[in-house]
Enzyme design. Structure first.
Site, short mmCIF file in Angstrom:
data_model
loop_
_atom_site.label_atom_id
_atom_site.label_comp_id
_atom_site.label_asym_id
_atom_site.label_seq_id
_atom_site.Cartn_x
_atom_site.Cartn_y
_atom_site.Cartn_z
CG ASN A 13 -1.69 1.33 1.31
OD1 ASN A 13 -2.06 1.90 0.28
ND2 ASN A 13 -1.90 1.85 2.51
CD GLU A 50 -20.11 15.31 6.96
OE1 GLU A 50 -19.12 15.87 6.45
OE2 GLU A 50 -20.25 14.08 6.92
#
Ligand code: AGP
Length: 614
Positions: free
Chosen positions: A101, A487
């Site tokens: 990763n 949000e």
């Protein structure tokens, strides 16, 4: 951004555990998947483009058995998601298999160099080069750890690696640089993975690997080393490794769906408990007091985060001003360079990141810490990079959040940051003891308000989500309502794939209202600090907008127009409670819109849970 895992065990077949771990890592990336097993003198590799359930169904991997296995679930960076580009990747000999990763920045020059020395590079990935670099060290007579350290000295960029070698079938080697990696240390079984939920089937004893560390695990042993440069390394004493072991409170069930259809809806329903645990954990926390005192003495305060964490930071900015009379500068992490020149030793940074691994947020923290800033980290993950690199860490206690959408971690961040603002207000003398006590009493009611909001708003949100045909929408708010609207709009965009734009309601008449025609959905997210938002609702309705007002039920607004009103739980005018009352509707709307349209709310397209690349 990808997920890696490796398990080696003296207790039997680890392949099912690796596959379960990969399922828990799938939120980190899911365009291809693969495993490599050691045994019988060689390596067995199974890998494919696509998701893990298809892979398990079609590859025959579930019939395999091994005591040592590494696995990978991919979010493509170098090379399209194809079978060839799926991890694991091997060297020319097929004796070394690597999962990775991160991003190797000097990939192109390394590839050219290796091909120039005769290596056959079969994929488009940067990861495969690591296997060939190790192969060169082995071919030159080095032991595996020396060959690995030598290979690492050639890499520029970020990596979390798990590696197996056919000649050492009971070992898994690992290394970390700027991509998260943890060890799980069990009894007769050890694991390495990108994050904690993936190893919970093996153990709850976790060690966080730091940048520049490498090592190996076998079923009964773990060895850790620190790179010293130019391929050198020195061992980390075993007693230091032991001292770094943390017993995580999370259980395997906490990291599973526990009967819910998706992680996202489970985590929405976990919000009351997450908010309660975070509040209870923080209200007596000395570190919150200490953080407030540090903030009170700052000459400048920067609040930095990405995505939802940035939106939580906005709410801190709001309450630091309103409750403490303190000015803070909220900054989107990827734009941090704009503000670096103003950072000095009198600057305090509040860095918000639930994972503690977001690349942009960490880069902000590192750049500003180098200029002397004091870092207050707010995170959900003990031992994360942000945790380790902060001067003070304030923990939210929401448990593992597996769904890509931040839900319970957002409201947990809110309760913690509101509490910090109250403490700051006390230290600044802006809040007397009685006012502070009243605010703490209000905050203690946040879990109940959250629970009521979820229960009351889900039927409404579900009906609206199924009724809406898509297209664009505005979500308007004023004051705190605007910060919450940001949000709300992110959730609608990233989960329901609908274009939702948050905008300051008062500003919308300076242009954006031009888009409002008949039937254009306009949500008004109304908070008790700005009843004048009713005027904006009237303006929008007058132009044919399909106006929906989401407000606390005890907030009275002079609407006087055809607007649908959704009454969220009452807050008694307590602004600190209004995020918990108003946000769940939008979380639930996004979730049900996604499900209704056949999308997977846990794995929204193009997204990963934690963005650990630039
Ligand atoms: C929010 O729903 C998204 N998953 C994303 O914006 C996320 O909040 C952002 O990537 C920051 O993650 P962090 O809190 O782990 O730093």
């Amino acid at each position: 951004m990808c997920g890696i895992i490796g398990i080696t065990s003296a207790r039997g077949n680890v392949v099912p555990l690796v596959l379960e771990g990969l399922r828990r890592l799938e939120y980190r990336g899911y365009d291809s998947v693969g495993v490599a097993l050691a045994g019988g003198g060689g390596l067995t590799i199974k890998k494919a483009a696509g998701r893990i359930d298809d892979f398990v169904r079609t590859s025959g991997v579930a019939r395999l058995s091994a005591s040592t296995c590494i696995g990978h679930t991919r979010w493509a960076t170098h090379g399209p998601p194809t079978n060839v580009n799926a991890h694991p990747h091997t060297d020319c000999s097929g004796r070394v298999a690597v999962v990775h990763n991160g991003v190797i920045r000097n990939y192109a020059s390394l590839r050219e160099e290796l091909e120039g020395r005769g290596h056959r590079i079969v994929s488009d990935t940067d990861t495969e080069l690591v296997a060939h670099l190790i192969e060169e060290g082995l071919s030159g007579g080095l032991g595996f750890l020396d060959a690995l350290a030598r290979a690492l000295s050639r890499l520029e960029g970020s990596y979390a690696l798990a590696i197996i070698h056919s000649r050492e079938p009971d070992r898994i080697y690992f290394a970390r640089m700027r991509s998260p990696l943890i060890l799980g240390l069990g009894e007769g079984a050890n694991a390495v993975a990108s994050d904690i939920p993936a190893v919970l089937t093996v153990t709850r004893r976790v060690v966080v690997i730091a940048d520049g560390e490498l090592g190996w695990i076998s079923p009964w042993e773990a060895r850790l080393y620190k790179l010293t440069g130019n391929g050198g390394y020195m061992e980390v004493p075993l007693e230091e490794v032991e001292a770094r072991v943390k017993l995580v409170e999370w259980t395997p069930e906490a990291a599973s769906k526990a009967g819910y259809p998706h992680y996202m809806i489970k985590e929405i329903y976990e919000q009351p408990q997450a908010v309660l645990d975070t509040f209870n954990g923080a209200v007596e926390e000395e570190d919150v007091e200490r953080a407030a005192e540090v903030l009170a003495s700052a000459s400048k305060i920067l609040v930095v985060g990405a995505g939802t964490s940035f939106h939580a930071g906005l709410v801190f900015t709001y309450f630091a001003s309103r409750l403490a009379g303190v000015m803070t500068l909220p900054i989107v992490a990827s734009e941090h360079k704009v503000y670096t020149p103003i950072v000095d030793e009198n600057t305090v940074v509040v860095a918000v990141s639930q994972s503690g691994e977001t690349y942009d947020t960490l880069e902000s923290v590192r750049e500003w810490a180098e200029r002397g800033a004091t870092i207050i980290g707010v995170t959900n993950v003990v031992g994360s990079s942000l945790d380790r690199e902060s001067n003070i860490t304030l923990y939210i206690r929401s448990g593992p959040e597996i769904g890509v959408a931040a839900t319970k971690t957002y409201l947990s961040q809110i309760i913690l940051l509101e509490l910090l603002a109250v403490r700051l207000g006390e230290v600044m003398g802006a809040l007397g003891r009685s006012e502070a006590s009243r605010l703490l009493e209000s905050l203690s009611r946040a879990p109940e308000v959250t629970r009521k909001a979820i229960t009351a708003m889900e039927p409404l949100a579900k009906a609206d989500a199924r009724g809406d045909v898509g297209g664009s929408m505005y979500i308007l708010g004023r004051g705190l309502g605007y910060f919450l609207a940001k949000e709300a709009s992110l959730k609608v965009k990233e989960i329901a794939y609908m274009h939702a734009e948050a905008y300051p309601a008062g500003e919308s008449k300076h242009g954006p209202i031009a888009l409002v025609t008949r039937g254009f959905r306009v949500y008004i997210l109304a908070t008790s600090d700005s009843p004048e938002v009713a005027g904006n609702a009237i303006e929008m309705a007058a132009r044919g907008g399909d106006v929906v007002v989401v407000k606390p039920s005890d907030l009275s607004l002079e609407l006087g127009v055809k607007a649908r009103v959704l009454d969220a739980p009452p807050t008694g005018g307590d602004l600190v409670l209004e995020p918990f009352s108003l946000i769940p509707y939008f979380q639930l709307y996004s979730y049900h819109a996604a499900v209704f349209r056949g999308y997977d709310p846990d794995k929204p397209r193009n997204l990963a849970k934690t963005v650990t690349v630039e």
